[in-house]
Enzyme design. Structure first.
Site, PDB file in Angstrom:
ATOM      1  N   GLU A  28      -5.526  -8.297  -0.607  1.00  0.00           N
ATOM      2  CA  GLU A  28      -6.344  -7.853   0.756  1.00  0.00           C
ATOM      3  C   GLU A  28      -7.464  -7.753   0.412  1.00  0.00           C
ATOM      4  OE1 GLU A  28      -4.691  -5.119   3.510  1.00  0.00           O
ATOM      5  OE2 GLU A  28      -2.654  -5.797   2.825  1.00  0.00           O
ATOM      6  N   GLU A  84       0.789  -1.119  -0.144  1.00  0.00           N
ATOM      7  CA  GLU A  84       0.006   0.046  -0.221  1.00  0.00           C
ATOM      8  C   GLU A  84       0.969   1.265  -0.188  1.00  0.00           C
ATOM      9  OE1 GLU A  84      -3.038  -0.351   3.150  1.00  0.00           O
ATOM     10  OE2 GLU A  84      -4.150  -1.832   1.838  1.00  0.00           O
TER      11      GLU A  84
HETATM   12  O1  AHR Z   1      -5.075  -5.889   6.833  1.00  0.00           O
HETATM   13  C1  AHR Z   1      -5.158  -5.056   7.617  1.00  0.00           C
HETATM   14  C2  AHR Z   1      -4.210  -3.870   7.014  1.00  0.00           C
HETATM   15  O2  AHR Z   1      -5.263  -3.467   5.975  1.00  0.00           O
HETATM   16  C3  AHR Z   1      -3.031  -4.163   6.429  1.00  0.00           C
HETATM   17  O3  AHR Z   1      -1.850  -4.153   7.238  1.00  0.00           O
HETATM   18  C4  AHR Z   1      -2.746  -3.051   5.365  1.00  0.00           C
HETATM   19  O4  AHR Z   1      -2.174  -3.354   4.151  1.00  0.00           O
HETATM   20  C5  AHR Z   1      -4.311  -2.609   4.892  1.00  0.00           C
HETATM   21  O5  AHR Z   1      -4.406  -1.357   5.141  1.00  0.00           O
END
Ligand code: AHR
Length: 497
Positions: free
Chosen positions: A291, A172
């Protein structure tokens, strides 16, 4: 109200890459400490890993697990987590403002993943660090021997290289919350040069470049375009992240949120292919949705956690029945894009926004979302077929023309099996469906499993699985036509052989 569907062996989207059933373990909250690892627990094995957790991970058939972060990786020194435990430093973990003891690191996690039957998707720190730390790490994990870092691994008791194949170039990096946040240009350059160095160490690896943290980012999709414009020839996948919630308690709108994911995927495909065209390239960049999940139940509780504690209960969403329905629709969306989404990671796997929960002094148990994930991971292996679906639609606050039923189907040629996944989003009414299975002659109905509950907010607990699969015995298959009633607000898995 009635739905009709046609399924045919010829209507093929693509072979499903099983890595879309991946997941994620970050050094965050109780994911590692108190989740997969708890040496003092009665279920701990000789390395301190909880066997009850491993059993549940195996039930999910998770083929690959992303590690060690997440936001955490952007300020992580991987060297802190290898070698004798007594020499490992305790550090301030900046992303989640906790203390990291480094009791578990790269080697232990690789061991855990093997026990769970998974591969590792390793992320490198492109926040506070860069090319040098990344090339050293891959020399440590993947080079056989005879160099400083590979021999250090051997001296730590790991004679054979870990041969980690899939790597994330940071996490990210578009997000202002990220330690070492970068503009697309800054990130694109760093990703390209890190990729180059890592592939010089091991040319067999595959690399995932960061895309946008979610569709709401102001730089989406320019971040992807700029990054790929720079790094296209050196990377293999672009990452997508997205979490959903039902903060306004508008279930009709909530259950339609897979349409946001669908739009996100289509936009990223278009962006990748625009850069491909611009570069006159023959190479195609595929998508790693590394994610995804529901995340909002725990937001308020997380505000109250004191900083600088060890493994506090962070991001412990307690999932309900409607969350499981959306998870089913999101998995269906991946199958509908099986030609371009080649990896995905439910974020996360244990305790932290997770299908598996653990009690510190007790058992590991399944959240509601465990079930659709387990079903699709188990039966969704083969060729994704495109269902031709005719179904009534509704409008919600953010979406128009939302079909009441979502459908995907996977044909496993080798085992001569067909599985149909369906979500009925209608809040009041069951939905009769007729499925024309024209090319599946001689197939028999094996079972129709479903998740149903009268209360959309029903949750599971350590002692009671209020939301768990049941069987629908009323479905029939006559003359190649399958007839079923999809209960109101239900997740359905219809298996034929
Ligand atoms: O999964 C939780 C968090 O969400 C992770 O660390 C991050 O990459 C995202 O913002």
């Amino acid at each position: 109200l009635k739905a009709k569907m046609v399924l045919d062996k010829q209507f093929q989207i693509a072979k499903v890459d099983e890595r879309i059933y991946g997941s994620f373990i970050e050094h965050l909250g109780r994911a590692v400490y108190g989740g997969i690892y708890q040496p003092e627990h009665s279920e701990a094995d000789e390395q301190g890993f909880r066997k009850d957790v491993i059993e549940l991970v195996k039930e999910l058939r998770v083929p690959i697990v992303r590690y060690p972060g997440g936001n955490m990786v952007s300020a992580y020194n991987w060297e802190d987590g290898v070698g004798p435990r007594e020499d490992r430093p305790r550090r301030l973990e900046l992303a989640w403002r906790t203390i990291e003891t480094n009791e578990v690191g790269t080697n232990e996690f690789v061991d855990w993943a093997k026990k769970a039957g998974s591969d590792v998707m390793m992320a490198v720190n492109l926040g506070t660090r860069g090319i040098d730390a990344a090339r050293n790490l891959i020399e440590y994990t993947n080079h056989p021997s005879g160099t400083y870092w590979s021999d250090l691994r051997r001296s730590h008791g790991y004679e054979a290289p870990h041969a980690i194949k899939t790597w994330c170039l940071g996490n990210e990096m578009d997000g202002p919350w990220q330690v070492g946040h970068k503009t697309a240009y800054e990130y694109g350059r760093l990703a390209q040069e890190t990729a180059k160095a890592m592939k010089l160490v091991d040319p067999t690896i595959e690399l995932v470049a960061c895309g946008s943290s979610n569709t709401g980012m102001p730089t989406f999709p320019e971040y992807e375009a700029t990054t790929l414009d720079i790094a296209y020839d050196h990377v293999d996948y672009i990452s997508l992240h997205q979490y959903y919630g039902n903060r306004s308690n508008d279930t009709a709108n909530y259950l339609a949120k897979n349409h946001d994911m669908d739009h996100f995927i289509k936009t990223v495909i278009a962006t990748c292919d625009y850069i491909k065209a611009k570069k006159r390239s023959k190479k195609t960049i595929n998508l790693s949705f590394d994610e995804w999940n529901v995340w909002y139940h725990s937001n308020d509780a997380d505000q109250k956690i004191e900083p600088w504690s060890i493994a506090p209960p962070q991001l412990e969403d307690h999932y309900n029945f409607e969350d499981a329905l959306l998870i089913g629709s999101l998995l269906i969306t991946f199958l509908q894009h099986a030609d371009r989404v080649k990896m995905a990671a439910m974020a996360q796997l244990v305790n932290v926004i997770a299908p598996i929960m653990t009690e510190n002094n007790g058992r590991a148990w399944k959240q509601t979302i465990f079930y659709p994930y387990a079903h699709v991971s188990t039966y969704g292996r083969g060729i994704s077929l495109k269902p031709i679906l005719t179904v009534p639609k509704y409008d919600s606050k953010d979406f128009t023309d939302v079909p009441y039923v979502d459908a995907a189907s996977v044909y496993n040629e080798e085992h001569e099996e067909l599985t149909i996944f369906l979500v009925n989003k209608h809040l009041e009414s069951s939905m009769p469906i007729e499925i024309d299975l024209r090319s599946f002659t001689n197939y028999q109905l094996v079972e129709h499993m479903q998740l149903v509950h009268n209360d959309l907010k029903a949750v599971n607990t350590k002692d009671h699985q209020a939301v768990s699969p049941t069987y629908n015995a009323d479905s029939t298959l006559v003359d190649g036509v399958l007839t079923a009633q999809l209960a109101k607000t239900s997740w359905n898995v219809i298996r034929l052989r």
